[in-house]
Scaffold this motif. Structure first.
Motif, short mmCIF file in Angstrom:
data_model
loop_
_atom_site.label_atom_id
_atom_site.label_comp_id
_atom_site.label_asym_id
_atom_site.label_seq_id
_atom_site.Cartn_x
_atom_site.Cartn_y
_atom_site.Cartn_z
N HIS A 1 72.26 1.56 -93.31
CA HIS A 1 71.92 2.54 -94.33
C HIS A 1 72.58 3.91 -93.68
N LEU A 2 72.58 3.96 -92.41
CA LEU A 2 73.04 5.32 -91.79
C LEU A 2 74.62 5.29 -92.15
N ILE A 3 75.16 4.25 -91.92
CA ILE A 3 76.62 4.28 -92.32
C ILE A 3 76.83 4.45 -93.83
N GLY A 4 76.08 3.83 -94.78
CA GLY A 4 76.30 4.27 -96.25
C GLY A 4 75.89 5.58 -96.48
N LEU A 5 74.94 6.32 -95.80
CA LEU A 5 74.65 7.73 -95.83
C LEU A 5 75.94 8.70 -95.59
N VAL A 6 76.69 8.33 -94.21
CA VAL A 6 77.68 9.12 -94.03
C VAL A 6 78.92 8.79 -95.02
N VAL A 7 78.80 7.62 -95.54
CA VAL A 7 79.89 7.42 -96.72
C VAL A 7 79.62 8.45 -97.79
N ALA A 8 78.45 8.20 -98.16
CA ALA A 8 77.94 9.09 -99.47
C ALA A 8 78.08 10.70 -99.25
N ILE A 9 77.71 11.25 -98.06
CA ILE A 9 77.76 12.61 -98.07
C ILE A 9 79.27 13.00 -97.96
N ASN A 10 79.98 12.26 -97.40
CA ASN A 10 81.46 12.55 -97.15
C ASN A 10 82.17 12.31 -98.66
N ASN A 11 81.65 11.44 -99.47
CA ASN A 11 82.02 11.59 -101.02
C ASN A 11 81.77 12.74 -101.63
N TRP A 12 80.40 13.13 -101.34
CA TRP A 12 79.89 14.38 -102.29
C TRP A 12 80.65 15.44 -101.81
N ASN A 13 80.81 15.53 -100.30
CA ASN A 13 81.38 16.84 -99.85
C ASN A 13 82.84 16.91 -100.44
N ARG A 14 83.64 16.02 -100.60
CA ARG A 14 85.00 15.84 -100.96
C ARG A 14 85.01 16.25 -102.68
N VAL A 15 84.06 15.89 -103.11
CA VAL A 15 83.96 16.11 -104.95
C VAL A 15 83.67 17.59 -105.08
N MET A 16 82.73 18.08 -104.36
CA MET A 16 82.06 19.55 -104.28
C MET A 16 83.34 20.34 -103.82
N VAL A 17 83.68 20.09 -102.82
CA VAL A 17 84.86 20.97 -102.22
C VAL A 17 86.25 21.22 -103.15
N SER A 18 86.41 19.83 -103.38
CA SER A 18 87.79 19.83 -104.33
C SER A 18 87.44 20.49 -105.69
N ARG A 19 86.38 20.50 -106.23
CA ARG A 19 86.04 21.14 -107.34
C ARG A 19 85.63 22.58 -107.29
N ARG A 20 85.54 23.09 -106.06
CA ARG A 20 85.28 24.52 -105.72
C ARG A 20 83.79 24.75 -106.41
N VAL A 21 82.85 23.94 -106.42
CA VAL A 21 81.38 23.90 -106.66
C VAL A 21 80.76 25.26 -105.59
N PRO A 22 80.29 26.30 -106.10
CA PRO A 22 79.62 27.31 -105.32
C PRO A 22 78.15 26.87 -104.83
N PRO A 23 77.72 27.42 -103.85
CA PRO A 23 76.52 27.25 -103.27
C PRO A 23 75.58 27.77 -104.22
N GLY A 24 74.15 27.13 -104.42
CA GLY A 24 73.13 27.86 -105.16
C GLY A 24 72.99 27.08 -106.46
N GLY A 25 73.93 26.07 -106.85
CA GLY A 25 73.82 25.35 -107.99
C GLY A 25 72.85 24.30 -108.25
N HIS A 26 72.36 23.94 -106.96
CA HIS A 26 71.38 22.83 -107.01
C HIS A 26 69.97 23.41 -107.36
N THR A 27 69.50 22.33 -108.40
CA THR A 27 68.11 22.18 -108.71
C THR A 27 67.37 20.97 -108.51
N PRO A 28 66.46 21.06 -107.67
CA PRO A 28 65.61 19.95 -107.33
C PRO A 28 64.96 19.26 -108.57
#
Length: 158
Positions: free
Chosen positions: A131-158
Motif C-alpha cells: 500500500h505504501l508503494i501504491g500510495l507513492v505511485v498514486a501521488i506521483n500520478n496525481w502530481n504529474r496530472v496537476m502540474v502538466s495541466r497547471r492546476v493552481p492551488p486552492g481549487g480542492h474542496t473536501p
C-alpha cells in the motif's frame, strides 16, 4: 477554466482516486500517508497537491514541526521516527528515478537503491508495504496530472 486545467476524463480520474483511497486505507496511518504524499508533491513541485495535502495533514494531527522540516527530513534527526524515515526514503527513491542514491541509505545500484528498499520491510509488513508503494505511485500520478495541466492551488474542496 482552460482546456489545460480541466480534470481528466471521469473514468481516469475515478480510477486514480480509487487507487489513492485504497493505498491510504491499506497503509492504515493517515498522518504517515500525508507525509508521504506531501514529500512526493514537494519533489514534483505540485502546488495544488501541496496545498490540499498540507491542509489534510493538519486535520490528521501531523505536527507543524514535521511539516516545517519535511523538505529536510534526512537532516532533521529526532523529528521523524525510523518508520517515517523509511517511508520517506522509499518515497524519494520512487519519485526521483534518476539518481539511485539517498543520503540516508547510500547508493545500492539501480533507481531504487537496495538499501532503501530493504529498509522498508523492517517497518512495514507485506500488505502495508504494497500500500505504501501504491500510495507513492498514486501521488506521483496525481502530481504529474496537476502540474502538466497547471492546476493552481486552492481549487480542492473536501
Amino acid at each position: 477554466m482552460t482546456a489545460r486545467t480541466r480534470l481528466l476524463d471521469t473514468s481516469v480520474a475515478q480510477a486514480m482516486s480509487t487507487l489513492s483511497a485504497a493505498a491510504k486505507r491499506g497503509l492504515g496511518d493517515p498522518a504517515l500517508a500525508e507525509l508521504v504524499v506531501i514529500r512526493a508533491s514537494q519533489l514534483n513541485h505540485c502546488a495544488f497537491c501541496l496545498d490540499m495535502h498540507l491542509r489534510i495533514a493538519r486535520e490528521h494531527g501531523v505536527p507543524e514541526r514535521q511539516l516545517d522540516l519535511l523538505a529536510a527530513w534526512e537532516e532533521a534527526e529526532g523529528v521523524f521516527d525510523e518508520r517515517e524515515r523509511a517511508a520517506l526514503a522509499l518515497t524519494e527513491a520512487m519519485t526521483v528515478l534518476t539518481g539511485g542514491t539517498s543520503q540516508a541509505f547510500g547508493s545500492g545500484g539501480g533507481f531504487v537503491p537496495d538499501a532503501v528498499y530493504e529498509s522498508a520491510p523492517k517497518h512495514f509488513d507485506d500488505t502495508e508495504l504494497a500500500h505504501l508503494i501504491g500510495l507513492v505511485v498514486a501521488i506521483n500520478n496525481w502530481n504529474r496530472v496537476m502540474v502538466s495541466r497547471r492546476v493552481p492551488p486552492g481549487g480542492h474542496t473536501p
